[in-house]
Enzyme design. Structure first.
Site, PDB file in Angstrom:
ATOM      1  N   GLU A 191       0.920  -1.304  -0.104  1.00 12.14           N
ATOM      2  CA  GLU A 191       0.170  -0.079   0.075  1.00 12.14           C
ATOM      3  C   GLU A 191       0.757   1.246  -0.096  1.00 12.14           C
ATOM      4  O   GLU A 191       0.617   2.256  -0.654  1.00 12.14           O
ATOM      5  CB  GLU A 191      -0.982   0.048   1.204  1.00 12.14           C
ATOM      6  CG  GLU A 191      -1.730  -1.189   1.606  1.00 12.14           C
ATOM      7  CD  GLU A 191      -1.227  -2.207   2.334  1.00 12.14           C
ATOM      8  OE1 GLU A 191      -2.123  -2.748   3.103  1.00 12.14           O
ATOM      9  OE2 GLU A 191      -0.030  -2.509   2.066  1.00 12.14           O
ATOM     10  N   ALA A 210       2.881 -40.114  -6.939  1.00 11.40           N
ATOM     11  CA  ALA A 210       2.439 -40.694  -8.127  1.00 11.40           C
ATOM     12  C   ALA A 210       1.896 -42.114  -7.947  1.00 11.40           C
ATOM     13  O   ALA A 210       2.559 -42.741  -7.409  1.00 11.40           O
ATOM     14  CB  ALA A 210       3.421 -40.581  -9.476  1.00 11.40           C
ATOM     15  N   ALA A 254       4.583 -48.388  -7.398  1.00  9.76           N
ATOM     16  CA  ALA A 254       5.912 -49.050  -8.075  1.00  9.76           C
ATOM     17  C   ALA A 254       5.382 -50.325  -8.455  1.00  9.76           C
ATOM     18  O   ALA A 254       4.366 -50.805  -7.845  1.00  9.76           O
ATOM     19  CB  ALA A 254       7.097 -48.974  -7.025  1.00  9.76           C
ATOM     20  N   ALA A 255       6.095 -50.946  -9.314  1.00  7.32           N
ATOM     21  CA  ALA A 255       5.835 -52.197  -9.729  1.00  7.32           C
ATOM     22  C   ALA A 255       6.279 -53.341  -8.724  1.00  7.32           C
ATOM     23  O   ALA A 255       7.048 -52.890  -7.604  1.00  7.32           O
ATOM     24  CB  ALA A 255       6.468 -52.652 -11.041  1.00  7.32           C
ATOM     25  N   THR A 307      14.058 -43.205   0.244  1.00  3.79           N
ATOM     26  CA  THR A 307      13.909 -42.563  -1.151  1.00  3.79           C
ATOM     27  C   THR A 307      15.478 -42.253  -1.603  1.00  3.79           C
ATOM     28  O   THR A 307      15.665 -42.657  -2.713  1.00  3.79           O
ATOM     29  CB  THR A 307      13.189 -41.377  -1.412  1.00  3.79           C
ATOM     30  OG1 THR A 307      11.781 -41.827  -0.838  1.00  3.79           O
ATOM     31  CG2 THR A 307      13.061 -40.878  -2.711  1.00  3.79           C
ATOM     32  N   ARG A 348      13.414 -28.265 -12.297  1.00  6.17           N
ATOM     33  CA  ARG A 348      14.046 -28.181 -13.636  1.00  6.17           C
ATOM     34  C   ARG A 348      12.954 -27.807 -14.702  1.00  6.17           C
ATOM     35  O   ARG A 348      11.882 -28.289 -14.515  1.00  6.17           O
ATOM     36  CB  ARG A 348      14.943 -29.425 -14.088  1.00  6.17           C
ATOM     37  CG  ARG A 348      16.228 -29.655 -13.116  1.00  6.17           C
ATOM     38  CD  ARG A 348      16.876 -30.932 -13.683  1.00  6.17           C
ATOM     39  NE  ARG A 348      16.021 -32.183 -13.839  1.00  6.17           N
ATOM     40  CZ  ARG A 348      15.774 -32.920 -12.740  1.00  6.17           C
ATOM     41  NH1 ARG A 348      16.127 -32.743 -11.753  1.00  6.17           N
ATOM     42  NH2 ARG A 348      14.913 -34.044 -13.108  1.00  6.17           N
ATOM     43  N   GLY A 382       8.749 -41.417  -0.606  1.00  3.31           N
ATOM     44  CA  GLY A 382       8.000 -42.548  -0.866  1.00  3.31           C
ATOM     45  C   GLY A 382       6.755 -42.618   0.195  1.00  3.31           C
ATOM     46  O   GLY A 382       6.489 -41.910   0.905  1.00  3.31           O
ATOM     47  N   PRO A 383       6.131 -43.907  -0.060  1.00  2.00           N
ATOM     48  CA  PRO A 383       4.875 -44.101   0.548  1.00  2.00           C
ATOM     49  C   PRO A 383       5.008 -44.050   2.062  1.00  2.00           C
ATOM     50  O   PRO A 383       4.105 -43.412   2.865  1.00  2.00           O
ATOM     51  CB  PRO A 383       4.541 -45.538   0.398  1.00  2.00           C
ATOM     52  CG  PRO A 383       4.870 -45.677  -0.933  1.00  2.00           C
ATOM     53  CD  PRO A 383       6.516 -45.229  -1.025  1.00  2.00           C
ATOM     54  N   THR A 384       6.153 -44.277   2.798  1.00  2.00           N
ATOM     55  CA  THR A 384       6.398 -44.434   4.365  1.00  2.00           C
ATOM     56  C   THR A 384       6.409 -42.796   4.705  1.00  2.00           C
ATOM     57  O   THR A 384       5.622 -42.714   5.540  1.00  2.00           O
ATOM     58  CB  THR A 384       7.453 -44.962   4.797  1.00  2.00           C
ATOM     59  OG1 THR A 384       7.684 -46.238   4.192  1.00  2.00           O
ATOM     60  CG2 THR A 384       7.779 -45.114   6.197  1.00  2.00           C
TER      61      THR A 384
END
Length: 344
Positions: A55, A157, A165-166, A199, A210, A271-273
């Protein structure tokens, strides 16, 4: 008095101006001064700690008396305290402004109350215009003011069936390039990016933000939580910012230390944890779930135990946005707070 079209356009411009200011211990704020006829006669924004607030920055561009009868449109309630600079509410009153429109109330115990001070001086005041947009710009600062810790975004993700993950542990890449580019933009908007030692050891991430092969101008501080040693040749040790390592599982203590260092926004990309730990502790202010149209099966779930043992204990979320990103879909959500937790 209802907000008019000129004031709405001025707020849109003020929100644009707010983003020009630096992130830091002070909020990003923009201001526009309108003449009694609704024309823009001055603009300003907060340029950083110790500099004039938005202001005052706008008023400084006007000749003495030029703001008489004007309207000030500001993204945050004008402050009501003296710090490195004086109260903006008083500056507007002294300038002769007759009306103030702002987006968000200032939650500070000391700095808040500017709207009431303006009203007491006979200034017309309206609040709430485009509050959602204003909130998104300074959500980190608002969380820091309200809770004394950084604003926390937890990201993961997953496949359509909820796997991160697989079965063999491979996870690059579940999502496509558009989703990954979106992650990097969001990393660049955070003050710190947090992962666990698991991780670091399994993926050796660089944790940089990036744009293709180029670095974004702003890089988040990399933070690693856990007791396992990070190898001397880990990619994170080559980050443009010096990494911080916390040999603890006390997430609140980590956030408190980051807050003491001026960190206002944290991007959790472990990661998930780690993601589950932040959610279970009630420390996730926003969730980003990138969902890819693939099926993986197996037991590599995107989340593990988050403290829910029955359906009535489910952690409810409000969806802010569904965002298509190439073939993927991003769900942006925030927890539904109870009254005890601080819901309005």
């Amino acid at each position: 008095m209802a907000v008019n079209e000129a004031e709405r356009r001025a707020m849109t411009r003020a929100l644009e101006l707010a983003t020009l200011g630096p992130r830091g211990v002070n909020p990003q704020v923009g201001a526009v001064i309108l003449s009694p006829e609704g024309e823009i006669i001055a603009e300003g924004w907060h340029h950083g700690a110790g500099t004039p607030h938005a202001e005052v920055d706008a008023l400084s561009k006007l000749a003495p008396g030029a703001a008489e009868g004007a309207t000030a449109v500001v993204t945050l309630e004008p402050c009501n305290h003296t710090g490195r600079t004086g109260p903006c509410a008083v500056a507007l009153i002294d300038a002769g402004v007759s009306r103030v429109v702002y987006a968000l109330d200032d939650p500070g115990e000391v700095s808040g109350g500017g709207g009431d001070r303006l009203r007491a001086a006979g200034v017309s005041v309206d609040s709430g215009e485009q509050a959602d947009v204003a909130h998104s710009i300074i959500d980190g600062w608002l969380t820091a003011q309200r809770l004394g810790r950084p604003h926390v975004t937890v990201k993961w993700a997953q496949s359509l069936d909820g796997r991160a993950a697989a079965s063999d542990g491979s996870s690059q890449w579940i999502t496509g390039p558009e989703a990954r580019a979106d992650v990097h933009r969001r990393r660049a908007a955070a003050d710190a990016i947090v992962v666990g030692t698991g991780t670091v050891l399994s993926d050796d991430p660089s944790l940089t933000a990036r744009d293709g092969d180029a670095f974004h101008e702003h890089q988040p501080i990399p933070v690693v939580i856990g007791s396992r040693h990070t190898p001397d040749d880990a990619a994170i040790r080559r980050h443009p910012k010096t990494p911080l390592f916390f040999d603890t599982h006390d997430l609140s203590a980590v956030l408190a230390e980051l807050h003491s260092r001026g960190v206002q926004s944290v991007f959790v990309e472990g990661g998930p944890t780690l993601a589950s730990a932040f959610i279970a502790a009630g420390l996730a202010d926003r969730v980003l779930a990138y969902v890819a149209p693939v099926l993986l099966g197996g037991d590599r779930l995107a989340l593990t135990d988050i403290g829910v043992d029955a359906i009535d204990a489910a952690r409810r979320l409000t969806i802010e946005e569904w965002l298509p990103l190439g073939a993927d879909l991003l769900a942006v959500a925030h927890p539904v707070l109870t009254t005890e937790e601080g819901a309005a």
